[in-house]
Design a protein around this motif. Structure first.
Motif, short mmCIF file in Angstrom:
data_model
loop_
_atom_site.label_atom_id
_atom_site.label_comp_id
_atom_site.label_asym_id
_atom_site.label_seq_id
_atom_site.Cartn_x
_atom_site.Cartn_y
_atom_site.Cartn_z
N LYS A 36 0.78 -1.15 -0.03
CA LYS A 36 -0.04 -0.66 0.20
C LYS A 36 0.94 1.19 0.14
O LYS A 36 0.87 2.37 -0.63
N LEU A 37 1.84 1.08 0.54
CA LEU A 37 2.56 2.37 0.29
C LEU A 37 3.58 2.96 -0.88
O LEU A 37 3.70 4.34 -1.24
N LEU A 38 3.91 1.40 -1.46
CA LEU A 38 4.40 1.40 -2.86
C LEU A 38 3.34 2.47 -3.41
O LEU A 38 3.88 3.02 -4.77
N VAL A 39 2.26 1.86 -3.82
CA VAL A 39 1.40 2.26 -4.32
C VAL A 39 0.67 4.07 -3.92
O VAL A 39 0.87 4.66 -4.67
N ILE A 40 1.40 4.02 -2.94
CA ILE A 40 0.62 5.60 -2.11
C ILE A 40 1.77 6.40 -2.70
O ILE A 40 1.27 7.35 -3.53
N LEU A 41 2.74 6.26 -2.63
CA LEU A 41 4.67 6.57 -3.34
C LEU A 41 4.40 6.63 -5.02
O LEU A 41 4.65 7.79 -5.65
N GLY A 42 4.03 6.25 -6.13
CA GLY A 42 3.63 5.82 -6.82
C GLY A 42 2.24 6.87 -7.23
O GLY A 42 2.21 8.34 -8.37
N LEU A 43 1.44 6.99 -6.51
CA LEU A 43 0.22 8.17 -6.63
C LEU A 43 0.24 9.64 -6.00
O LEU A 43 0.43 10.73 -7.00
N VAL A 44 2.10 9.60 -5.25
CA VAL A 44 2.59 11.05 -5.04
C VAL A 44 2.65 11.66 -6.27
O VAL A 44 2.67 12.64 -6.81
N TRP A 45 3.96 10.70 -7.43
CA TRP A 45 4.71 10.67 -8.11
C TRP A 45 3.31 10.76 -9.83
O TRP A 45 3.66 12.40 -10.43
N PHE A 46 2.69 10.55 -9.53
CA PHE A 46 1.18 10.68 -11.28
C PHE A 46 0.55 12.42 -10.26
O PHE A 46 0.69 12.67 -11.17
N LEU A 47 0.67 12.16 -9.40
CA LEU A 47 0.05 13.58 -8.33
C LEU A 47 0.37 14.61 -9.48
O LEU A 47 0.25 16.23 -9.51
N SER A 48 2.40 14.76 -8.60
CA SER A 48 3.26 15.48 -9.21
C SER A 48 3.49 16.11 -10.14
O SER A 48 3.23 17.27 -10.93
N PHE A 49 3.06 15.27 -11.53
CA PHE A 49 3.23 15.25 -12.60
C PHE A 49 2.54 15.93 -13.27
O PHE A 49 1.90 16.49 -13.93
N ALA A 50 0.84 15.83 -12.81
CA ALA A 50 -0.11 15.67 -13.31
C ALA A 50 -0.51 17.87 -12.96
O ALA A 50 -0.84 17.98 -13.39
N ALA A 51 0.29 17.53 -11.49
CA ALA A 51 0.01 19.03 -11.50
C ALA A 51 0.89 19.78 -11.79
O ALA A 51 0.43 21.56 -12.23
N ALA A 52 2.09 19.69 -12.46
CA ALA A 52 3.04 19.83 -13.48
C ALA A 52 2.61 20.28 -14.80
O ALA A 52 3.57 20.95 -15.47
N SER A 53 2.29 19.59 -15.51
CA SER A 53 1.17 18.91 -16.54
C SER A 53 1.44 20.46 -17.72
O SER A 53 1.35 20.27 -18.86
N PRO A 54 0.81 21.19 -16.86
CA PRO A 54 0.22 22.44 -17.89
C PRO A 54 1.90 22.91 -18.57
O PRO A 54 1.77 24.30 -19.04
N GLU A 55 2.80 23.10 -17.24
CA GLU A 55 3.77 23.57 -18.10
C GLU A 55 4.09 22.82 -19.26
O GLU A 55 4.87 23.74 -20.46
N LEU A 56 3.65 21.77 -19.69
CA LEU A 56 4.31 21.11 -20.63
C LEU A 56 3.39 21.36 -22.05
O LEU A 56 3.96 22.05 -23.27
N VAL A 57 2.74 22.16 -21.78
CA VAL A 57 1.32 22.92 -22.77
C VAL A 57 1.65 24.91 -23.21
O VAL A 57 1.73 24.85 -24.17
N VAL A 58 2.43 25.13 -22.13
CA VAL A 58 2.28 27.01 -22.17
C VAL A 58 3.57 27.06 -22.62
O VAL A 58 3.94 28.02 -22.53
N TYR A 59 4.59 26.06 -22.23
CA TYR A 59 6.06 26.63 -22.18
C TYR A 59 6.14 27.10 -23.65
O TYR A 59 6.27 25.02 -24.27
N GLU A 60 6.30 27.50 -24.05
CA GLU A 60 7.52 28.09 -26.04
C GLU A 60 8.92 28.16 -26.21
O GLU A 60 9.10 29.38 -25.17
N LEU A 61 9.28 28.04 -26.95
CA LEU A 61 11.08 28.56 -27.15
C LEU A 61 10.60 30.15 -27.75
O LEU A 61 10.07 29.55 -29.65
N ASN A 62 10.91 31.06 -28.00
CA ASN A 62 10.85 31.84 -29.32
C ASN A 62 12.45 31.97 -30.22
O ASN A 62 13.25 32.54 -28.63
#
Length: 340
Positions: free
Chosen positions: A140-166
C-alpha cells in the motif's frame, strides 16, 4: 525558471548583477550541486543496505526518505545544469522539447518532495495517535508513493502546454528578451490562477496539514496515550519526529523566497523591479540548497545514517591508507632496482 516565467510587460531595464555577486552565487551553485548529488546518492545507498529502514519495525520509514532522495537527485541532475546555463547566458541553447520538459520536472520534483513529507507525516500521525489501528503495508505504501508522483506530474502538466521557445528573440536588457523559453498564457488571469494553485497545492496547504499533525503528535506523546509505547519505542518515535520536523522546516524556509517572489511578480509589480532577476537567481539557490540539506540533517540527527556515514568515511580512509602503502612499496621496489 520555476512555476512560471517573469511577466512580459515590463518596460524597466534590469540591473546587471555585480561581478562579485555572480562569482559568489555561481560558487554556491557548484557547492550545492556537488553536495546534492553525493549526499542523496549516499542516502539511497544507506536505505538500500539497511533493511531496518525498509521494515515494518520502522513503519517503512526508509521508503519515504528514498522517495525524497530521488526527487532531490532529479533536481540536481535534470534541472540545475539546464537552469544555470539558461539564467547565465540569457539564451536557451537546447531544444524546444527540453524547454517544456525541464520546467515540468522542476515543478514535479517540488510537488513530490512536499507530498512525500505530507504522506510521511500522516503515517506518523496515524501510528502515534492510533497505535492499535492496522499499520500500513509495504504494498500500500508503494502504491501511495506512486500516486504521489502521479499527482506531482499532473500538477506540473500545464508547464508542458504553456512553455514555448521563442527562437526570434533579441538578447537585451528587457526580461522578455533575456528569457526566450517562457510561459505563454492566453491571459494574465490564467497565469495568476496557476501560480495560486501551485502555492496552495505544493506549499501552503501541505505545510498547514503537516503543522497541525505534528502539534497533535507532540500533544499525544505528552499525554497518557503515549504510555502504550515502551521507553525504547517512545524514544525512537521522538527522534524520528525531530528529524521530520527539521526536514519540513528546512523545506518551508528554503522554498519561501521563490514563492514570495512569484506572488509578487504575478499579483503585484515585482516584474517591474530592476533587481528582480538577481533576486530570482538567489531564490533558486535557496530552493536547491534544500535538496542538499536533507542528507546532512539525516546524518546529524538519525543514528542509522550517522553510523553509515562514519563507516563510509572509514572505508575511504582505509582505501587512502592502502593506496599510500602500495605507492610506498612501489617506490621501494624502484629504488632497489636502481640500486642493483
Amino acid at each position: 525558471m520555476a512555476n512560471g516565467s517573469l511577466p512580459n510587460n515590463t518596460d524597466t531595464a534590469l540591473v546587471p548583477e555585480p561581478y562579485a555577486s555572480m562569482v559568489i552565487r555561481l560558487t554556491l551553485y557548484a557547492v550545492v550541486f556537488i553536495l546534492t548529488v553525493i549526499g542523496n546518492i549516499v542516502v539511497i545507498m544507506v536505505i538500500m543496505k539497511n533493511r531496518k529502514l525498509r521494515s515494518i519495525e520502522t513503519n517503512y520509514y526508509g521508503y519515504y526518505l528514498l522517495n525524497l532522495a530521488i526527487a532531490d537527485l532529479s533536481v540536481a541532475l535534470l534541472v540545475i545544469p539546464f537552469t544555470v546555463v539558461y539564467n547565465e547566458s540569457g539564451d536557451w541553447p537546447f531544444s524546444a522539447f527540453l524547454c517544456k520538459v525541464i520546467p515540468t520536472l522542476l515543478v514535479a520534483s517540488l510537488c513530490a518532495s512536499i507530498l512525500t513529507l505530507l504522506v510521511l507525516t500522516c503515517e506518523r500521525y496515524w501510528s502515534i495517535c492510533y497505535p492499535f489501528k492496522q499499520s500500513l503495508t509495504r504494498n500500500k505504501l508503494l502504491v501511495i508513493l506512486g500516486l504521489v508522483w502521479f499527482l506531482s506530474f499532473a500538477a506540473a502538466s500545464p508547464e508542458l502546454v504553456v512553455y514555448e521557445l521563442n527562437t526570434e528573440h533579441v538578447s537585451g536588457a528587457q526580461i522578455q528578451e533575456k528569457y526566450p523559453c517562457a510561459e505563454q498564457w492566453s491571459s494574465n488571469k490564467q497565469r495568476q490562477a496557476y501560480t495560486a494553485f501551485l502555492f496552495i497545492f505544493s506549499y501552503l496547504l501541505p505545510l498547514v496539514v503537516i503543522l497541525a499533525a505534528y502539534l497533535r503528535i507532540v500533544y499525544e506523546l505528552q499525554t497518557s496515550k503515549a504510555e502504550c509505547f515502551g521507553p525504547n519505542d517512545e524514544d525512537h518515535i521522538k527522534k524520528t519526529v525531530r528529524v521530520l520536523i527539521i526536514v519540513v522546516a528546512s523545506f518551508a524556509l528554503c522554498y519561501l523566497p521563490e514563492k514570495v517572489l512569484f506572488i509578487w511578480i504575478d499579483y503585484g509589480n515585482g516584474g517591474y523591479y530592476p533587481y528582480i532577476d538577481i533576486l530570482m537567481k538567489y531564490s533558486y539557490f535557496f530552493q536547491w540548497f534544500n535538496s542538499c540539506l536533507n542528507p546532512i540533517i539525516y546524518g546529524a540527527v538519525d543514528i542509522n545514517f550517522r553510523n553509515f556515514y562514519a563507516s563510509l568515511l572509514r572505508h575511504c580512509s582505509g582505501f587512502k591508507t592502502y593506496s599510500s602503502e602500495i605507492k610506498r612499496r612501489l617506490s621501494v621496489v624502484k629504488i632497489s632496482k636502481h640500486g642493483e
